[in-house]
Enzyme design. Sequence first.
Site, PDB file in Angstrom:
ATOM      1  N   HIS A 186       0.773  -1.200   0.131  1.00 25.82           N
ATOM      2  CA  HIS A 186       0.099   0.046  -0.069  1.00 25.82           C
ATOM      3  C   HIS A 186       0.851   1.333  -0.283  1.00 25.82           C
ATOM      4  O   HIS A 186       0.278   2.239  -0.545  1.00 25.82           O
ATOM      5  CB  HIS A 186      -1.201  -0.072   1.208  1.00 25.82           C
ATOM      6  CG  HIS A 186      -2.181  -0.806   0.736  1.00 25.82           C
ATOM      7  ND1 HIS A 186      -3.206  -0.374  -0.195  1.00 25.82           N
ATOM      8  CD2 HIS A 186      -2.387  -2.041   0.533  1.00 25.82           C
ATOM      9  CE1 HIS A 186      -3.977  -1.141  -0.363  1.00 25.82           C
ATOM     10  NE2 HIS A 186      -3.586  -2.459  -0.236  1.00 25.82           N
ATOM     11  N   GLU A 429     -10.496 -11.473  -8.704  1.00 19.81           N
ATOM     12  CA  GLU A 429      -9.060 -11.442  -8.084  1.00 19.81           C
ATOM     13  C   GLU A 429      -8.702 -12.814  -7.335  1.00 19.81           C
ATOM     14  O   GLU A 429      -7.846 -13.068  -6.716  1.00 19.81           O
ATOM     15  CB  GLU A 429      -8.617 -10.002  -6.950  1.00 19.81           C
ATOM     16  CG  GLU A 429      -9.858  -9.901  -6.000  1.00 19.81           C
ATOM     17  CD  GLU A 429      -9.325  -8.607  -5.105  1.00 19.81           C
ATOM     18  OE1 GLU A 429      -8.648  -8.115  -5.594  1.00 19.81           O
ATOM     19  OE2 GLU A 429     -10.530  -8.131  -4.801  1.00 19.81           O
ATOM     20  N   ASP A 453      -3.722  -9.171  -6.562  1.00 20.36           N
ATOM     21  CA  ASP A 453      -4.469 -10.482  -5.737  1.00 20.36           C
ATOM     22  C   ASP A 453      -4.483 -11.668  -6.617  1.00 20.36           C
ATOM     23  O   ASP A 453      -4.110 -12.549  -6.175  1.00 20.36           O
ATOM     24  CB  ASP A 453      -5.542 -10.194  -4.834  1.00 20.36           C
ATOM     25  CG  ASP A 453      -5.347  -9.444  -3.721  1.00 20.36           C
ATOM     26  OD1 ASP A 453      -4.536  -9.663  -2.963  1.00 20.36           O
ATOM     27  OD2 ASP A 453      -6.130  -8.410  -3.310  1.00 20.36           O
ATOM     28  N   CYS A 500      -7.883  -3.352 -12.797  1.00 17.48           N
ATOM     29  CA  CYS A 500      -7.382  -2.244 -11.921  1.00 17.48           C
ATOM     30  C   CYS A 500      -6.254  -2.606 -10.893  1.00 17.48           C
ATOM     31  O   CYS A 500      -5.767  -1.914 -10.199  1.00 17.48           O
ATOM     32  CB  CYS A 500      -8.416  -1.782 -11.186  1.00 17.48           C
ATOM     33  SG  CYS A 500      -9.125  -3.028  -9.941  1.00 17.48           S
TER      34      CYS A 500
HETATM   35  C1  PEP Z   1      -5.969  -6.053  -6.676  1.00 15.54           C
HETATM   36  O1  PEP Z   1      -5.739  -7.019  -6.108  1.00 15.54           O
HETATM   37  O2  PEP Z   1      -5.121  -6.024  -8.118  1.00 15.54           O
HETATM   38  C2  PEP Z   1      -6.456  -4.742  -6.561  1.00 15.54           C
HETATM   39  C3  PEP Z   1      -6.600  -3.720  -7.281  1.00 15.54           C
HETATM   40  O3  PEP Z   1      -6.687  -4.494  -5.223  1.00 15.54           O
HETATM   41  P1  PEP Z   1      -5.900  -4.178  -4.003  1.00 15.54           P
HETATM   42  O4  PEP Z   1      -4.347  -3.843  -4.703  1.00 15.54           O
HETATM   43  O5  PEP Z   1      -6.416  -2.938  -3.303  1.00 15.54           O
HETATM   44  O6  PEP Z   1      -5.762  -5.464  -3.050  1.00 15.54           O
HETATM   45 MG    MG Z   2      -7.118  -6.790  -4.152  1.00 14.05          MG
END
Ligand code: PEP
Ligand code: MG
Length: 568
Positions: A186, A429, A453, A500
């Site tokens: 993050h 995911e 993920d 995404c």
């Molecule tokens: C992902 O898992 O690709 C995603 C966009 O969600 P996060 O990175 O917030 O887990």
């Molecule tokens: Mg994710």
Amino acid sequence: MLKGIAASSGVAIGKVYKLEAPKVVISEEVVGTEEERLTEFRNALAKTVSDIEKVKERASANLSPEELAIFDAHLMMANDPEFASQVEDMIKSGQSTAKAAKDVSDMMVMMFESMDDAYFKERAADIKDVSFRLLCNILGLTIPDLTAIDEEVVLVANDLTPSDTAQLNKKYTLGFVTEIGGRTSHSAIMARSLEIPAVVGTAGIMTEAKAGDIIIMDALEGKVILNPTEEEIQKYTEKKYQFLAEKEALKVLKDAKSETTDGHEVELAGNIGGPKDVEGVLNNGGEGVGLFRTEFLYMNSESDFPTEEEQFKAYKAVLEGMGGKKVVVRTLDIGGDKKLNYFTFPEEMNPFLGYRAIRFCLDRKDVFRTQLRALLRASVYGKLCIMFPMIATVNEFKEAKGVFEEEKAKLIEEGVAVSDHIEVGMMVEIPAAAVLADEFAKYADFFSIGTNDLIQYSMAADRMSEKVSYLYQPLNPSLLRLIKMTIDGAHKYGKWAGMCGEMAGDAMAAPVLLGLGLDEFSMSATSILNTRKIIRKLSYKDMQDLAKKALALDCEEDVAELVKETLK
Ligand code: PEP
Ligand code: MG
């Protein structure tokens, strides 16, 4: 030179600011007379009060009154006459200043922690914070404070928490280097939305770098150089300006179409963490928001889940800010590595595989309903799409969609205006969802592939671990086949498929994803223009051929080679 992972592009050269809590070592040795020790304590306590006041003052620009209340709790504790008199009594009985302060604080912490009331338990954390500050002042140690930085620095830390990144001042933070983490952790995601260069997973940086050292961070290649030579400084200064010039040159594409040479159009959108990030998406030519990670609203909230009204304001601001462009809001994705101050997740062996995201929301429907109501109320201010994270089974999707429908019906009955065109989709995911995409597509209005993920679950490789980061392989044919299944599944029922995860903004992946038929690419705002530049040079027909060949290969290296050959 140290090697890390380039997580947010750019080059920075500056002085190291180490974000490291000082180590407090308490000695029993009694130094000075009783009078001197009492004075030492009183001075340190007065400095502690004034430090907290200063931090509060500086933070007041960025935090809400509720968030600032934490400092009042700290001040109350530091000004507590009972606490001061107990420490003074211990000093008078012959203790060292630090030992006396530590013992009295520990006693109070124990007392509060043993109480049943959640409010008093929380006060134990306040006492720990204040006593840490006081002990540092007694021992003459400095506590790093991000809000107090008033010169250009490169931050060096083990990792940055979401609240650290929220406090970063872009004016003085040239970039940051962390010891742990990967491209999808993050702090890396935040760095990209703040447009600050970042190198993460740099093993050894915390032992090698000292405060004030000169540091070069090359966040294009993931290199860090400490105490560089004059030649190195010159070389990387040039590299920095070249990077900035290229970035500037891309601006001509801000309003251009995201279209291939043979007229196939896709949508390029931005990922955001809150209303503040909307500007970055628009400045970088984003055609929408493809992922609004709402968990930041929850993580930044201090003492409880954010209210319907607080959430409504944030969603409305984003929808209005995007001026009618599509906004995909993801419902709460909490758990795993994302924790809340006011809610304790159960201890689990594998939190990433545990009680999180939609699993949590379907269990805590009160929390879920509040978010859905806020979203529904905001829906009239723009073009809203809602998606659920971590869907594994068709029944989970149906149940979540059912709760959405119930809240919609309730609001309509209450006479509240709600848009009639909200698309309700899901993130793909979990491999189970990708494999069954053609069934899910009967119910979901769209898919958004979360590769961060999806890769971790397909490869069974923790996305936070540098040790297994070699398994983060977006171009592995196994993953490409899962992506193909997802896109084909959507198209079979006339639905759209986006992505995404970080892969959507990866220059090497763009040609393959285009060829696989991906409709929407959502990424960090800073990657949008470069992706548009790449797409505008490619032929859709050729990329379809490329994708077909890639799917038939057996390793990531060969796919990468094929892409390089094609792009030559
Ligand atoms: C992902 O898992 O690709 C995603 C966009 O969600 P996060 O990175 O917030 O887990
Ligand atoms: Mg994710």
